[in-house]
Motif scaffolding. Structure first.
Motif, PDB file in Angstrom:
ATOM      1  N   GLU A 257       0.621 -15.445   5.919  1.00  0.00           N
ATOM      2  CA  GLU A 257      -0.229 -15.587   4.736  1.00  0.00           C
ATOM      3  C   GLU A 257      -0.238 -14.301   3.914  1.00  0.00           C
ATOM      4  N   PHE A 258      -0.160 -13.143   4.606  1.00  0.00           N
ATOM      5  CA  PHE A 258      -0.133 -11.842   3.921  1.00  0.00           C
ATOM      6  C   PHE A 258       1.299 -11.380   3.632  1.00  0.00           C
ATOM      7  N   LYS A 259       2.248 -12.318   3.706  1.00  0.00           N
ATOM      8  CA  LYS A 259       3.647 -12.074   3.333  1.00  0.00           C
ATOM      9  C   LYS A 259       4.331 -11.029   4.217  1.00  0.00           C
ATOM     10  N   GLN A 260       3.877 -10.925   5.452  1.00  0.00           N
ATOM     11  CA  GLN A 260       4.487 -10.015   6.421  1.00  0.00           C
ATOM     12  C   GLN A 260       5.391 -10.852   7.339  1.00  0.00           C
TER      13      GLN A 260
ATOM     14  N   GLN B  36      -3.983  -8.371  -2.760  1.00  0.00           N
ATOM     15  CA  GLN B  36      -2.809  -7.583  -3.150  1.00  0.00           C
ATOM     16  C   GLN B  36      -2.822  -6.213  -2.471  1.00  0.00           C
ATOM     17  N   ILE B  37      -4.009  -5.607  -2.397  1.00  0.00           N
ATOM     18  CA  ILE B  37      -4.135  -4.306  -1.739  1.00  0.00           C
ATOM     19  C   ILE B  37      -3.763  -4.435  -0.261  1.00  0.00           C
ATOM     20  N   ALA B  38      -4.282  -5.480   0.392  1.00  0.00           N
ATOM     21  CA  ALA B  38      -3.998  -5.685   1.816  1.00  0.00           C
ATOM     22  C   ALA B  38      -2.506  -5.886   2.049  1.00  0.00           C
TER      23      ALA B  38
ATOM     24  N   GLY C   1       0.478 -14.896  13.911  1.00  0.00           N
ATOM     25  CA  GLY C   1       1.673 -15.072  13.083  1.00  0.00           C
ATOM     26  C   GLY C   1       1.373 -15.795  11.792  1.00  0.00           C
ATOM     27  N   ASP C   2       0.498 -16.796  11.856  1.00  0.00           N
ATOM     28  CA  ASP C   2       0.114 -17.517  10.634  1.00  0.00           C
ATOM     29  C   ASP C   2      -0.580 -16.590   9.643  1.00  0.00           C
TER      30      ASP C   2
ATOM     31  N   LYS D 275      12.196 -15.268   3.533  1.00  0.00           N
ATOM     32  CA  LYS D 275      12.900 -13.988   3.388  1.00  0.00           C
ATOM     33  C   LYS D 275      14.208 -14.136   2.625  1.00  0.00           C
ATOM     34  N   GLY D 276      14.598 -15.370   2.325  1.00  0.00           N
ATOM     35  CA  GLY D 276      15.840 -15.609   1.600  1.00  0.00           C
ATOM     36  C   GLY D 276      17.062 -15.605   2.477  1.00  0.00           C
TER      37      GLY D 276
END
Length: 472
Positions: free
Chosen positions: A414-417, A358-360, A409-410, A449-450
């Motif tokens: 994974e880190f929701k970026q 979560q911090i990352a 990119g993967d 991203k919706g």
């Protein structure tokens, strides 16, 4: 002091028929007077002047002029900022009405002595012309002298001389023979005797000279009897002096009349006084915060003193660490380092990995990858086996390798970026325009991203590439 722990103080101000709401930004205490600075919704500054907790006057000011009382209060008084728990105790009412300006001094004379009215006038030079105030003070002086009240007229003259030291007429009157005995009386600085006849002078003089031990002691004795809150602020101001347990206990009793014990623990922490050593029930109070779910408040009380805690606090530290919001941890990452050192003997649990993840994520939302990597080095040293940290390290190696953008990119995904992941996949798509894999990944990123239209467009391109044989 942590802004997250302190609720902002809102105030409603009525001036004639107009009502504005604002937030108190800071307060300055100068003996019996305090100045409250309020910022309105339109980012305008309103200044309110109080005398002994009574609102005297207030108005909007574009700036604080040098040499005015308000300027002096914020430079020479005791200043309490918005993040301080005691600020709320300094606001007598959250809804106030500004008095009518042209009736102000006649109303003041109904509630205060003429000496007090004189002093109050000297605090209002941001709102009235100085000559107007001098003229009003002169009227009070001559009225008292004509009435045969020479000591009271001398008291008013002293206030006028302090207000305008360059005023020639005040100097001449001060030097006149009729006031010689009073000059000698005040110059003796026999505070007990002077206080019987002029307590306002003693409070003002000792407040201005509170850096001197004798005057400070006199002021403390006066305030403890009649104004506990200002006495507490005076004690807090001198944070670097040695404090004995009896004094701390005495001011703890005073403080708890104005703020909660949890807030008082934060205040003591700000003074580098360890509440877990000086407050008998501090551990019980800490667990009360935890049981109420106030994890960030508990952490803030502990930050400066974790290194000085026995192992019996480890259970509390672990619960606080596991439950503090990731954004809070991120904003206090350096302060959490002692927490982690205390808990470094424990195994890496799923909760720990979730928290580091979560911090990352939060950090990557705000900073570039190298900055995030540098900021997380402290956590990596304590938890070298962390899977999250392993992935961050791997990402650092991939940033400069254009042939491995798909892998990077993967990781970003994974880190929701998702935007950063799309950039990586676009790079790969340009290098391999016939390869459907990066196109499919871009479609998924837009879906996350919706953005359903963009996701559908790239899904169509993916299907076309997937159905057509590669040409080479």
């Amino acid at each position: 002091m942590d802004n997250e722990m302190i609720k902002s103080t809102e105030i409603s101000i009525r001036d004639k028929k107009i009502v504005e709401k604002g937030k108190v930004r800071r307060a300055a205490i100068f003996s019996r007077t305090k100045v409250i600075e309020v910022i309105t919704a339109d980012d305008e500054n309103v200044y309110l002047i109080y005398y002994k907790n009574s609102l005297i006057y207030g108005a909007k000011l574009d700036k604080i002029e040098e040499g005015t009382f308000i300027n002096k209060a914020f430079h020479e008084g005791i200043v309490i900022e918005t993040s301080h728990p005691i600020l709320t105790a300094l606001i007598p009412h959250v809804s106030v009405s500004i008095p009518i300006k042209n009736k102000l001094f006649s109303q003041l004379q109904q509630h205060f002595s003429l000496q007090e009215v004189t002093y109050i006038a000297t605090t209002l030079d941001s709102f009235f012309e100085k000559d107007q105030l001098i003229g009003m003070i002169d009227k009070i002086f001559f009225h008292l002298r004509r009435s045969g009240k020479f000591m009271k007229s001398f008291q008013v003259l002293q206030l006028l001389s302090d207000f305008v030291p360059s005023l020639k007429s005040a100097k001449e009157r001060m030097a006149s023979h009729e006031f010689t005995s009073y000059q000698n009386f005040y110059q003796s600085l026999d505070y007990p005797s002077i206080s019987q006849k002029d307590p306002l002078f003693v409070e003002l003089h000792c407040f201005k000279n509170r850096s001197h031990s004798n005057e400070r002691m006199v002021l403390e004795n006066v305030l403890r009897k009649q104004d506990g809150l200002t006495a507490l602020l005076l004690w807090l101001e001198n944070a670097n002096r040695l404090q004995n347990p009896q004094t701390i206990e005495q001011y703890t009793d005073i403080a708890l009349g104005f703020i909660t014990i949890e807030e008082w623990m934060l205040v003591l922490g700000q003074l580098r006084i360890n509440p877990f050593r000086v407050l008998p029930d501090s551990k019980v109070i800490l667990w009360t915060m935890i049981n109420k779910g106030n994890y960030e408040q508990a952490a803030s009380c502990l930050f400066k003193f974790v290194h000085d805690l026995p192992s019996s606090y480890d259970d509390a530290l672990e619960i606080i660490w596991e439950n503090c919001d990731a954004k809070f941890v991120l904003s206090h990452l350096d302060e959490f380092a002692p927490f982690l050192q205390h808990l470094s003997h424990t195994e890496n649990t799923k909760q720990l990995e979730d928290k580091i993840f979560q911090i990352a994520v939060n950090m990557l939302n705000e900073h570039d990858l190298p900055s995030v990597h540098n900021k997380l080095l402290a956590i990596e040293k304590l938890y070298p086996q962390s899977g999250v940290m392993r992935k961050i390290n791997e990402m650092i190696t991939l940033v400069e390798d254009p042939d491995r953008m798909m892998e990077l990119g993967d990781y970003y995904a994974e880190f929701k970026q998702f935007d950063k992941a799309i950039d990586c996949f676009f790079w790969e798509m340009e290098l391999q325009p016939q390869n459907p894999s990066p196109v499919q990944k871009i479609s998924k990123m837009y879906q996350y991203k919706g953005l359903s239209k963009e996701a559908a467009d790239y899904q169509k391109i993916y299907q076309q590439l997937n159905n057509n044989p590669k040409t080479g």
